[in-house]
Scaffold this motif. Structure first.
Motif, PDB file in Angstrom:
ATOM      1  N   LEU A  49       0.826  -1.207   0.000  1.00  0.00           N
ATOM      2  CA  LEU A  49       0.000   0.000   0.000  1.00  0.00           C
ATOM      3  C   LEU A  49       0.864   1.262   0.000  1.00  0.00           C
ATOM      4  CD1 LEU A  49      -2.799  -1.145   2.473  1.00  0.00           C
ATOM      5  CD2 LEU A  49      -2.976  -0.895  -0.006  1.00  0.00           C
ATOM      6  N   GLY A  50       1.990   1.217   0.726  1.00  0.00           N
ATOM      7  CA  GLY A  50       2.903   2.366   0.751  1.00  0.00           C
ATOM      8  C   GLY A  50       3.485   2.657  -0.620  1.00  0.00           C
ATOM      9  N   LEU A  51       3.976   1.632  -1.278  1.00  0.00           N
ATOM     10  CA  LEU A  51       4.543   1.799  -2.621  1.00  0.00           C
ATOM     11  C   LEU A  51       3.480   2.206  -3.631  1.00  0.00           C
ATOM     12  CD1 LEU A  51       7.000  -1.241  -2.717  1.00  0.00           C
ATOM     13  CD2 LEU A  51       7.628   1.178  -2.745  1.00  0.00           C
ATOM     14  N   ALA A  52       2.266   1.669  -3.463  1.00  0.00           N
ATOM     15  CA  ALA A  52       1.176   2.023  -4.370  1.00  0.00           C
ATOM     16  C   ALA A  52       0.815   3.501  -4.240  1.00  0.00           C
ATOM     17  CB  ALA A  52      -0.041   1.149  -4.100  1.00  0.00           C
ATOM     18  N   LEU A  53       0.814   4.010  -3.003  1.00  0.00           N
ATOM     19  CA  LEU A  53       0.508   5.424  -2.769  1.00  0.00           C
ATOM     20  C   LEU A  53       1.561   6.317  -3.412  1.00  0.00           C
ATOM     21  CD1 LEU A  53      -1.208   7.598  -1.445  1.00  0.00           C
ATOM     22  CD2 LEU A  53       0.133   7.297   0.654  1.00  0.00           C
ATOM     23  N   VAL A  54       2.829   5.953  -3.222  1.00  0.00           N
ATOM     24  CA  VAL A  54       3.922   6.719  -3.841  1.00  0.00           C
ATOM     25  C   VAL A  54       3.787   6.687  -5.361  1.00  0.00           C
ATOM     26  CG1 VAL A  54       6.420   6.790  -4.211  1.00  0.00           C
ATOM     27  CG2 VAL A  54       5.517   6.392  -1.914  1.00  0.00           C
ATOM     28  N   SER A  55       3.469   5.516  -5.895  1.00  0.00           N
ATOM     29  CA  SER A  55       3.309   5.354  -7.335  1.00  0.00           C
ATOM     30  C   SER A  55       2.168   6.221  -7.855  1.00  0.00           C
ATOM     31  CB  SER A  55       3.041   3.885  -7.657  1.00  0.00           C
ATOM     32  OG  SER A  55       2.764   3.711  -9.018  1.00  0.00           O
ATOM     33  N   CYS A  56       1.052   6.203  -7.172  1.00  0.00           N
ATOM     34  CA  CYS A  56      -0.111   6.987  -7.581  1.00  0.00           C
ATOM     35  C   CYS A  56       0.233   8.482  -7.635  1.00  0.00           C
ATOM     36  CB  CYS A  56      -1.265   6.740  -6.617  1.00  0.00           C
ATOM     37  SG  CYS A  56      -2.770   7.668  -7.003  1.00  0.00           S
ATOM     38  N   LEU A  57       0.886   8.972  -6.592  1.00  0.00           N
ATOM     39  CA  LEU A  57       1.272  10.393  -6.548  1.00  0.00           C
ATOM     40  C   LEU A  57       2.273  10.723  -7.651  1.00  0.00           C
ATOM     41  CD1 LEU A  57       1.613  10.861  -2.678  1.00  0.00           C
ATOM     42  CD2 LEU A  57      -0.231  11.685  -4.155  1.00  0.00           C
ATOM     43  N   PHE A  58       3.220   9.820  -7.889  1.00  0.00           N
ATOM     44  CA  PHE A  58       4.223  10.023  -8.935  1.00  0.00           C
ATOM     45  C   PHE A  58       3.564  10.137 -10.305  1.00  0.00           C
ATOM     46  CE2 PHE A  58       7.035   8.337 -12.231  1.00  0.00           C
ATOM     47  CZ  PHE A  58       8.177   9.115 -12.037  1.00  0.00           C
ATOM     48  N   PHE A  59       2.618   9.250 -10.593  1.00  0.00           N
ATOM     49  CA  PHE A  59       1.949   9.270 -11.891  1.00  0.00           C
ATOM     50  C   PHE A  59       1.070  10.511 -12.053  1.00  0.00           C
ATOM     51  CE2 PHE A  59       2.247   4.391 -12.029  1.00  0.00           C
ATOM     52  CZ  PHE A  59       3.444   4.453 -12.731  1.00  0.00           C
ATOM     53  N   LEU A  60       0.442  10.958 -10.961  1.00  0.00           N
ATOM     54  CA  LEU A  60      -0.379  12.162 -11.037  1.00  0.00           C
ATOM     55  C   LEU A  60       0.465  13.395 -11.342  1.00  0.00           C
ATOM     56  CD1 LEU A  60      -2.870  11.594  -8.069  1.00  0.00           C
ATOM     57  CD2 LEU A  60      -3.414  11.587 -10.516  1.00  0.00           C
ATOM     58  N   PHE A  83       3.836  13.380 -12.620  1.00  0.00           N
ATOM     59  CA  PHE A  83       4.691  13.270 -13.806  1.00  0.00           C
ATOM     60  C   PHE A  83       4.040  12.520 -14.970  1.00  0.00           C
ATOM     61  CE2 PHE A  83       7.603  13.529 -10.143  1.00  0.00           C
ATOM     62  CZ  PHE A  83       8.312  14.680 -10.496  1.00  0.00           C
ATOM     63  N   GLY A  84       2.781  12.128 -14.805  1.00  0.00           N
ATOM     64  CA  GLY A  84       2.118  11.324 -15.812  1.00  0.00           C
ATOM     65  C   GLY A  84       2.052  11.980 -17.180  1.00  0.00           C
ATOM     66  N   ILE A 115      -6.115  13.115 -25.178  1.00  0.00           N
ATOM     67  CA  ILE A 115      -7.096  12.158 -24.654  1.00  0.00           C
ATOM     68  C   ILE A 115      -6.544  11.447 -23.419  1.00  0.00           C
ATOM     69  CG2 ILE A 115      -8.367  10.030 -25.150  1.00  0.00           C
ATOM     70  CD1 ILE A 115      -8.414  10.939 -28.110  1.00  0.00           C
ATOM     71  N   ALA A 116      -5.298  10.998 -23.506  1.00  0.00           N
ATOM     72  CA  ALA A 116      -4.685  10.270 -22.384  1.00  0.00           C
ATOM     73  C   ALA A 116      -4.613  11.144 -21.138  1.00  0.00           C
ATOM     74  CB  ALA A 116      -3.296   9.785 -22.779  1.00  0.00           C
ATOM     75  N   ALA A 117      -4.338  12.430 -21.314  1.00  0.00           N
ATOM     76  CA  ALA A 117      -4.261  13.342 -20.169  1.00  0.00           C
ATOM     77  C   ALA A 117      -5.603  13.422 -19.441  1.00  0.00           C
ATOM     78  CB  ALA A 117      -3.826  14.726 -20.630  1.00  0.00           C
ATOM     79  N   ASP A 118      -6.705  13.334 -20.185  1.00  0.00           N
ATOM     80  CA  ASP A 118      -8.036  13.398 -19.576  1.00  0.00           C
ATOM     81  C   ASP A 118      -8.304  12.201 -18.652  1.00  0.00           C
ATOM     82  OD1 ASP A 118      -8.684  15.766 -20.807  1.00  0.00           O
ATOM     83  OD2 ASP A 118      -9.707  14.818 -22.505  1.00  0.00           O
ATOM     84  N   TYR A 119      -7.774  11.055 -19.041  1.00  0.00           N
ATOM     85  CA  TYR A 119      -8.046   9.828 -18.287  1.00  0.00           C
ATOM     86  C   TYR A 119      -6.892   9.418 -17.374  1.00  0.00           C
ATOM     87  CZ  TYR A 119     -11.830   9.505 -21.665  1.00  0.00           C
ATOM     88  OH  TYR A 119     -12.947   9.772 -22.431  1.00  0.00           O
TER      89      TYR A 119
END
Length: 431
Positions: A309-320, A322-323, A339-343
């Motif tokens: 869960l810790g790594l998933a949270l870091v990953s989620c924030l990173f993608f938001l 730098f995505g 389109i990709a930016a919208d989703y």
């Protein structure tokens, strides 16, 4: 102990997309678009066939870890030989059926002309590695069951590293193209299998060796096949879920389909380290179940949940954060980028919604609770189908991504809800 297994295997898994990238680049450098399309179709067919039998790795890991927990070296060897016999047997069956599988695959994927020739060339060579591929599943499952994450990393690196080097040499330097890439894969599988067997078999103590009758014990083979059957149903259901997403996405047009394909890479990236954590859960939980050590089991649940869960949270924030930059790197098409930016938020959150599912998969595999795992997957898939029917007509592609996240979350929550009763049943007489 969690990281000693998870980190090496995460690094090992990361070599797999590098291999795919290399194969694509090698054939792409030939300038033959038909060959590149043929490679892509051939790789999909091969992966579809062999991902359906990847349960051999998981079941071997779980049973070996339980035998390790019991301190039963005799059964560890028996499990290895039993799984190896099953792997080679299934590999030979697949090899014998390969002409029919190729024919069905070509009809299903619909390539024509030189693309179909390239697909047939790649598939016909690579399928020769079938028994070796499944042997490597067993070898990897065995070393992970013993908690040897570094050995697993070594074998994955040898497999993919040899493949990459030979694909470049045979495909580009010698000019063999698609055939060179396929031969590189076959030789890589053979090299990894030889090295793996050389690392395992000499370490066996002869006095703990099983008899032929024990290896082919009907009861033991039936138990192994039952676990593998349940895991196979679970794997097919998972493949169906992602195939359904692609199929529905096709109806939204080429732009959205391409954007979804780009965004699915975010989930795939997260799955590498979540799979690493699941591998750690398989080994530690399996060992605790084998030893009937409830405290160790509970500790494994806590630690792998915390890390996942810790790594998933870091990953989620990173993608938001730098995505968008990652999307721009992955595609130069302006419409697909937009389109990709919208989703993007939907793709970023898949790491969080999927974290519990990956961890629980590891727990249930390690404990060999395959029937419950299968049943909860089917129940989650039913919920996925209902959410698709409800949300896609209402919200379009947003509804599609919402349904995927609900499916991932539902998988984890259903397994978690079933956990207390299953633990109580398994550890009734333990200490």
């Amino acid at each position: 102990m969690v990281l000693s297994i998870a980190v090496p295997m995460t690094l090992g898994f990361l070599t797999t997309p590098l291999l795919g990238l290399t194969d694509t680049a090698v054939v792409g450098r030939t300038g033959d678009a038909a060959a590149l399309a043929g490679l892509a179709i051939g790789a999909v067919l091969f992966d579809l066939i062999f991902s359906s039998v990847s349960f051999l790795r998981a079941s071997t890991t779980a049973l070996v870890a339980q035998a390790l927990g019991r301190g039963d070296k005799h059964e560890q060897q028996a499990i290895f030989w039993r799984a190896l016999v099953l792997s080679v047997g299934l590999g030979l069956i697949i090899l014998a059926a390969s002409p029919w599988l190729l024919s069905v695959g070509l009809r299903m994927m619909g390539p024509e002309g030189t693309t179909a020739v390239a697909t047939a060339t790649y598939f016909s060579i690579r399928i020769l590695a079938g028994p070796l591929t499944l042997t490597n599943y067993t070898i990897l499952g065995f070393v992970l069951g013993l908690g040897r994450g570094a050995t697993g990393l070594l074998l994955q690196t040898i497999l993919n590293g040899t493949n990459i080097v030979l694909s470049i040499y045979l495909g580009l330097v010698l000019g063999w193209g698609v055939a060179g890439v396929a031969w590189g894969t076959l030789i890589g599988e053979a090299t990894a299998a030889v090295v793996g067997l050389a690392l395992i078999i000499p370490r066996f103590d002869r006095k703990d060796g099983p008899t032929v009758a024990e290896i082919f014990s009907r009861a033991k083979l039936s138990a192994l096949l039952a676990i593998n059957r349940d895991l196979m149903i679970r794997t097919f259901t998972l493949l169906a879920a992602f195939t359904l997403m692609t199929r529905i996405g096709t109806g939204f047009g080429a732009g959205i389909l391409a954007a979804n394909a780009v965004l699915m890479n975010f989930f795939m990236i997260a799955s590498f380290y979540l799979d690493g954590m699941a591998n750690a859960a398989e080994q530690i939980v399996g060992r605790a179940v084998g030893a009937r050590f409830r405290e160790g089991f509970d500790r494994a649940i806590r630690l792998t949940a915390l890390w996942s869960l810790g790594l998933a949270l870091v990953s989620c924030l990173f993608f938001l954060v730098f995505g968008s930059a990652i999307i721009d790197f992955m595609t130069t098409a302006a419409d697909v980028r937009a389109i990709a930016a919208d989703y993007l938020p939907w793709a970023a959150v898949t790491a969080l919604t999927g974290a519990l599912a990956f961890q629980m998969d590891g727990v249930y595999i390690g404990a060999t609770w395959s029937r419950e795992m299968r049943n909860m997957m089917l129940l989650a898939f039913t919920g996925y189908g209902l959410s698709l029917a409800l949300f896609v007509p209402l919200f379009g592609n947003h509804g599609l991504w919402l349904s995927l996240n609900l499916f991932l979350a539902l998988r984890g929550l259903l397994l978690l809800a079933r956990l207390p009763a299953r633990v109580a049943q398994s550890f009734t007489d333990s200490h």
